[in-house]
Design a protein around this motif. Structure first.
Motif, PDB file in Angstrom:
ATOM      1  N   PHE A   3       0.858  -1.185   0.000  1.00  0.00           N
ATOM      2  CA  PHE A   3       0.000   0.000   0.000  1.00  0.00           C
ATOM      3  C   PHE A   3       0.890   1.230   0.000  1.00  0.00           C
ATOM      4  CE2 PHE A   3      -2.566   3.446   1.497  1.00  0.00           C
ATOM      5  CZ  PHE A   3      -3.802   3.204   0.908  1.00  0.00           C
ATOM      6  N   VAL A   4       0.620   2.160  -0.922  1.00  0.00           N
ATOM      7  CA  VAL A   4       1.415   3.378  -1.044  1.00  0.00           C
ATOM      8  C   VAL A   4       0.508   4.576  -0.774  1.00  0.00           C
ATOM      9  CG1 VAL A   4       2.943   4.727  -2.527  1.00  0.00           C
ATOM     10  CG2 VAL A   4       2.859   2.234  -2.776  1.00  0.00           C
ATOM     11  N   ASP A   5       0.810   5.291   0.280  1.00  0.00           N
ATOM     12  CA  ASP A   5       0.018   6.450   0.703  1.00  0.00           C
ATOM     13  C   ASP A   5       0.771   7.714   0.304  1.00  0.00           C
ATOM     14  OD1 ASP A   5      -1.611   8.291   1.923  1.00  0.00           O
ATOM     15  OD2 ASP A   5      -1.379   7.489   3.958  1.00  0.00           O
ATOM     16  N   VAL A   6       0.307   8.361  -0.752  1.00  0.00           N
ATOM     17  CA  VAL A   6       0.963   9.567  -1.257  1.00  0.00           C
ATOM     18  C   VAL A   6       0.162  10.772  -0.775  1.00  0.00           C
ATOM     19  CG1 VAL A   6       1.842  10.777  -3.276  1.00  0.00           C
ATOM     20  CG2 VAL A   6       1.698   8.274  -3.294  1.00  0.00           C
ATOM     21  N   GLY A   7       0.773  11.521   0.134  1.00  0.00           N
ATOM     22  CA  GLY A   7       0.080  12.605   0.819  1.00  0.00           C
ATOM     23  C   GLY A   7      -0.496  12.065   2.117  1.00  0.00           C
ATOM     24  N   ALA A   8       0.377  11.505   2.947  1.00  0.00           N
ATOM     25  CA  ALA A   8      -0.072  10.807   4.156  1.00  0.00           C
ATOM     26  C   ALA A   8      -0.575  11.760   5.242  1.00  0.00           C
ATOM     27  CB  ALA A   8       1.071   9.946   4.708  1.00  0.00           C
ATOM     28  N   HIS A   9      -0.222  13.038   5.148  1.00  0.00           N
ATOM     29  CA  HIS A   9      -0.606  14.055   6.117  1.00  0.00           C
ATOM     30  C   HIS A   9      -0.276  13.580   7.522  1.00  0.00           C
ATOM     31  CE1 HIS A   9      -3.214  17.165   8.076  1.00  0.00           C
ATOM     32  NE2 HIS A   9      -2.565  17.883   7.181  1.00  0.00           N
ATOM     33  N   GLU A  10      -1.266  13.425   8.396  1.00  0.00           N
ATOM     34  CA  GLU A  10      -1.007  13.007   9.775  1.00  0.00           C
ATOM     35  C   GLU A  10      -1.440  11.569  10.041  1.00  0.00           C
ATOM     36  OE1 GLU A  10      -2.799  16.120  12.140  1.00  0.00           O
ATOM     37  OE2 GLU A  10      -1.013  17.378  11.910  1.00  0.00           O
ATOM     38  N   GLY A  11      -1.644  10.795   8.954  1.00  0.00           N
ATOM     39  CA  GLY A  11      -1.923   9.379   9.124  1.00  0.00           C
ATOM     40  C   GLY A  11      -3.381   8.983   9.081  1.00  0.00           C
ATOM     41  N   GLN A  12      -4.231   9.835   8.518  1.00  0.00           N
ATOM     42  CA  GLN A  12      -5.655   9.513   8.459  1.00  0.00           C
ATOM     43  C   GLN A  12      -5.904   8.206   7.700  1.00  0.00           C
ATOM     44  OE1 GLN A  12      -4.216  12.458   7.878  1.00  0.00           O
ATOM     45  NE2 GLN A  12      -5.459  14.147   8.641  1.00  0.00           N
ATOM     46  N   THR A  13      -5.189   8.005   6.581  1.00  0.00           N
ATOM     47  CA  THR A  13      -5.334   6.761   5.814  1.00  0.00           C
ATOM     48  C   THR A  13      -4.635   5.609   6.512  1.00  0.00           C
ATOM     49  OG1 THR A  13      -5.591   7.932   3.714  1.00  0.00           O
ATOM     50  CG2 THR A  13      -4.816   5.647   3.596  1.00  0.00           C
ATOM     51  N   LEU A  14      -3.473   5.872   7.094  1.00  0.00           N
ATOM     52  CA  LEU A  14      -2.739   4.820   7.797  1.00  0.00           C
ATOM     53  C   LEU A  14      -3.560   4.221   8.934  1.00  0.00           C
ATOM     54  CD1 LEU A  14       0.868   6.339   7.980  1.00  0.00           C
ATOM     55  CD2 LEU A  14      -0.051   4.694   6.330  1.00  0.00           C
ATOM     56  N   ALA A  15      -4.403   5.018   9.556  1.00  0.00           N
ATOM     57  CA  ALA A  15      -5.240   4.516  10.648  1.00  0.00           C
ATOM     58  C   ALA A  15      -6.101   3.346  10.184  1.00  0.00           C
ATOM     59  CB  ALA A  15      -6.114   5.634  11.213  1.00  0.00           C
ATOM     60  N   GLU A  16      -6.462   3.331   8.914  1.00  0.00           N
ATOM     61  CA  GLU A  16      -7.265   2.228   8.363  1.00  0.00           C
ATOM     62  C   GLU A  16      -6.389   1.113   7.814  1.00  0.00           C
ATOM     63  OE1 GLU A  16     -10.457  -0.137   7.383  1.00  0.00           O
ATOM     64  OE2 GLU A  16     -10.430   1.644   8.658  1.00  0.00           O
ATOM     65  N   VAL A  17      -5.431   1.461   6.966  1.00  0.00           N
ATOM     66  CA  VAL A  17      -4.702   0.422   6.224  1.00  0.00           C
ATOM     67  C   VAL A  17      -3.714  -0.364   7.079  1.00  0.00           C
ATOM     68  CG1 VAL A  17      -5.019   1.618   4.028  1.00  0.00           C
ATOM     69  CG2 VAL A  17      -2.905   1.975   5.325  1.00  0.00           C
ATOM     70  N   THR A  18      -3.405   0.107   8.279  1.00  0.00           N
ATOM     71  CA  THR A  18      -2.514  -0.656   9.161  1.00  0.00           C
ATOM     72  C   THR A  18      -3.250  -1.766   9.910  1.00  0.00           C
ATOM     73  OG1 THR A  18      -2.790   1.059  10.854  1.00  0.00           O
ATOM     74  CG2 THR A  18      -0.794   1.175   9.485  1.00  0.00           C
ATOM     75  N   LYS A  19      -4.553  -1.848   9.751  1.00  0.00           N
ATOM     76  CA  LYS A  19      -5.299  -2.942  10.378  1.00  0.00           C
ATOM     77  C   LYS A  19      -4.805  -4.269   9.809  1.00  0.00           C
ATOM     78  CE  LYS A  19      -9.495  -0.267  11.310  1.00  0.00           C
ATOM     79  NZ  LYS A  19     -10.917  -0.063  10.935  1.00  0.00           N
TER      80      LYS A  19
END
Length: 193
Positions: A3-19
């Motif tokens: 998974f590649v998060d481009v524009g991760a900001h403060e981790g809003q997407t990471l909070a989901e995809v790290t599950k």
């Protein structure tokens, strides 16, 4: 799958995809702005599956200005973007998207592009280099719509994708549904995994 998060900001997407329910062997996040990157490190720096990079992606490698404070998700490579304060300038590191993708090997990539206008340069670089074909799906948030005089670039890049026969992308307007960012990311992922 990576998974590649481009524009991760403060981790809003990471909070989901790290599950752990998701099948990602690696999660790679790019965020050029120093303050937001510091937040990513504080929250995700000890997660063995997450790789954090304090650079943005673009069509060239180097240091370039970002405009806006990024405290309201608005920093951009474009000083004229609707919600950017052009008086606030931060020099940030960038890597050509094709160069970054070359480091991922042959694993398929699931890519989130939410990068305040830079998505056009990134997609162009991936098309020209053929690195776009590494992507199993690219979720594109066309923030270029908020840059006066550049709105047409959305249609232009979609035509370039069509011309090479690449249709493995999802448009933010079509797939990001839900009350929270995490719910919207989950909705997109359910449709492509």
């Amino acid at each position: 799958m990576i998974f590649v998060d481009v524009g991760a900001h403060e981790g809003q997407t990471l909070a989901e995809v790290t599950k752990l329910s998701y099948p990602f062997s690696r999660i790679v996040a790019f965020e050029p702005m120093p303050a937001q990157f510091a937040t990513l490190v504080a929250v995700y720096g000890n997660n063995a599956r997450v790789e954090l990079h304090n650079v943005g992606l673009s069509d060239a490698t180097g240091r370039f200005p970002m405009f806006g404070a990024n405290d309201q998700l608005e920093a951009s490579i474009y000083a004229t973007k609707d919600d950017v304060d052009p008086a606030v300038v931060t020099e940030c590191g960038f890597v050509a998207a094709s160069e970054a993708f070359a480091g991922f090997g042959d694993e398929p990539l699931l890519v989130k592009l939410n990068c305040e206008g830079a998505e056009i340069r990134i997609l162009d670089d991936l098309i020209i280099s053929d690195a776009i074909w590494q992507c199993a799906d690219v979720m594109i948030d066309f923030d270029i719509r908020k840059v006066p005089g550049r709105e047409h670039e959305e249609e232009d890049v979609l035509k370039r994708l069509a011309a090479i026969g690449f249709d493995r992308y999802s448009l933010c307007d079509d797939v990001m549904h839900g009350a929270t960012h995490q719910e919207r990311i989950a909705h997109w992922l359910r449709g492509v995994l």
